[in-house]
Design an enzyme around this catalytic site. Structure first.
Site, PDB file in Angstrom:
ATOM      1  N   ILE A  61       1.808  -4.948  -8.453  1.00  0.00           N
ATOM      2  CA  ILE A  61       2.222  -3.989  -7.262  1.00  0.00           C
ATOM      3  C   ILE A  61       2.490  -2.518  -7.767  1.00  0.00           C
ATOM      4  O   ILE A  61       3.054  -2.387  -8.771  1.00  0.00           O
ATOM      5  CB  ILE A  61       3.136  -4.552  -6.491  1.00  0.00           C
ATOM      6  CG1 ILE A  61       3.528  -4.082  -4.986  1.00  0.00           C
ATOM      7  CG2 ILE A  61       4.469  -4.599  -7.257  1.00  0.00           C
ATOM      8  CD1 ILE A  61       4.271  -4.773  -4.175  1.00  0.00           C
ATOM      9  N   CYS A  62       2.152  -1.534  -6.767  1.00  0.00           N
ATOM     10  CA  CYS A  62       2.555  -0.102  -7.092  1.00  0.00           C
ATOM     11  C   CYS A  62       3.304   0.451  -5.602  1.00  0.00           C
ATOM     12  O   CYS A  62       3.532  -0.572  -4.964  1.00  0.00           O
ATOM     13  CB  CYS A  62       1.589   0.815  -7.665  1.00  0.00           C
ATOM     14  SG  CYS A  62       0.340   1.071  -6.769  1.00  0.00           S
ATOM     15  N   ARG A  63       3.140   1.630  -5.559  1.00  0.00           N
ATOM     16  CA  ARG A  63       3.759   2.360  -4.321  1.00  0.00           C
ATOM     17  C   ARG A  63       2.782   1.951  -3.035  1.00  0.00           C
ATOM     18  O   ARG A  63       3.143   1.316  -1.992  1.00  0.00           O
ATOM     19  CB  ARG A  63       3.839   3.938  -4.368  1.00  0.00           C
ATOM     20  CG  ARG A  63       4.372   4.236  -3.132  1.00  0.00           C
ATOM     21  CD  ARG A  63       4.676   5.656  -3.082  1.00  0.00           C
ATOM     22  NE  ARG A  63       3.698   6.397  -3.566  1.00  0.00           N
ATOM     23  CZ  ARG A  63       2.714   7.090  -2.998  1.00  0.00           C
ATOM     24  NH1 ARG A  63       2.599   6.702  -1.652  1.00  0.00           N
ATOM     25  NH2 ARG A  63       1.711   7.778  -3.540  1.00  0.00           N
TER      26      ARG A  63
END
Length: 109
Positions: free
Chosen positions: A60-62
């Site tokens: 996951i990232c932004r």
């Protein structure tokens, strides 16, 4: 590339957060492993030590772009990995808890 939605994740799923330190400090999913994408190759060993041997790594990232790149890299290494569609923005929008390093409510930047 394997992709999962936030709603497909269970509480016990392994989550790898590849956002940068300032993003992590503002708010993250509790229990996630944090290795910034900019340091990922150098710190890859931390993932192999922490990740479940028989489970999937959910990256996951932004918003999903950086995590997609890391997911592709992990797949090339033979790791069962999936990109979390929409990233932490989708996580927060789904009402999932976001916390800061002290356990207080956090936010996504």
């Amino acid at each position: 590339m394997p992709t999962v939605g936030v709603s497909d994740l269970s509480d016990g799923d392994f989550l790898l957060d590849v956002r940068e330190d300032d993003e992590w400090e503002a708010g993250h999913a509790a229990g996630a492993l944090h290795i910034p994408m900019s340091e990922f190759v150098a710190r890859y060993g931390e993932l192999t030590e922490a990740a479940p041997q028989d489970g999937r790594v959910h990256v996951i990232c932004r918003s999903g772009g950086r995590s997609a790149q890391v997911t592709m890299y992990l797949a090339q290494q033979g790791i069962d990995a999936a990109n979390v569609a929409g990233g932490m923005e989708a996580w927060q929008a789904e009402g999932r808890p976001v916390t800061d390093p002290k356990g207080n409510p956090g936010f996504v930047v």
